[in-house]
Design a protein around this motif. Sequence first.
Motif, PDB file in Angstrom:
ATOM      1  N   LEU A  38       0.827  -1.199   0.000  1.00 40.54           N
ATOM      2  CA  LEU A  38       0.000   0.000   0.000  1.00 40.54           C
ATOM      3  C   LEU A  38       0.865   1.254   0.000  1.00 40.54           C
ATOM      4  N   ALA A  39       1.894   1.265   0.830  1.00 42.08           N
ATOM      5  CA  ALA A  39       2.805   2.420   0.874  1.00 42.08           C
ATOM      6  C   ALA A  39       3.508   2.598  -0.470  1.00 42.08           C
ATOM      7  N   LEU A  40       3.925   1.500  -1.072  1.00 39.60           N
ATOM      8  CA  LEU A  40       4.583   1.558  -2.376  1.00 39.60           C
ATOM      9  C   LEU A  40       3.620   2.080  -3.441  1.00 39.60           C
ATOM     10  N   GLU A  41       2.377   1.594  -3.422  1.00 38.48           N
ATOM     11  CA  GLU A  41       1.367   2.042  -4.385  1.00 38.48           C
ATOM     12  C   GLU A  41       1.064   3.529  -4.211  1.00 38.48           C
ATOM     13  N   LEU A  42       0.931   3.965  -2.977  1.00 38.85           N
ATOM     14  CA  LEU A  42       0.662   5.374  -2.712  1.00 38.85           C
ATOM     15  C   LEU A  42       1.789   6.240  -3.256  1.00 38.85           C
ATOM     16  N   ARG A  43       3.029   5.866  -2.964  1.00 34.33           N
ATOM     17  CA  ARG A  43       4.181   6.625  -3.453  1.00 34.33           C
ATOM     18  C   ARG A  43       4.213   6.639  -4.979  1.00 34.33           C
ATOM     19  N   SER A  44       3.930   5.490  -5.589  1.00 33.67           N
ATOM     20  CA  SER A  44       3.988   5.424  -7.052  1.00 33.67           C
ATOM     21  C   SER A  44       2.879   6.241  -7.712  1.00 33.67           C
ATOM     22  N   ARG A  45       1.788   6.502  -7.003  1.00 28.81           N
ATOM     23  CA  ARG A  45       0.725   7.356  -7.546  1.00 28.81           C
ATOM     24  C   ARG A  45       0.999   8.835  -7.270  1.00 28.81           C
ATOM     25  N   LEU A  46       1.618   9.120  -6.138  1.00 30.48           N
ATOM     26  CA  LEU A  46       1.895  10.510  -5.785  1.00 30.48           C
ATOM     27  C   LEU A  46       2.970  11.123  -6.676  1.00 30.48           C
TER      28      LEU A  46
END
Length: 81
Positions: A38-46
């Motif tokens: 989830l943290a990785l996905e959030l960073r990759s979207r931000l």
Amino acid sequence: MLILQVVVVAATAAGSALVLMARHAASRSTADRVLALLALELRSRLEPALGISLPGNFVWQYATLAALADGLAERAALPLE
């Protein structure tokens, strides 16, 4: 505006992770892996949404959405007010 973007991205990613965890009756280790993803996905979207590059542990450094918005604003040199 920045806080709204962070909330929308975080809510979308968090909702997906919660559904995944509920479907698989996640154990503690599975939940930890889902949170890491989830943290990785959030960073990759931000990163593309804000046009900035973030370190791998950026999301973990900010425990709340308000703190995350502050960190993103500082990193992107954007005023929050």
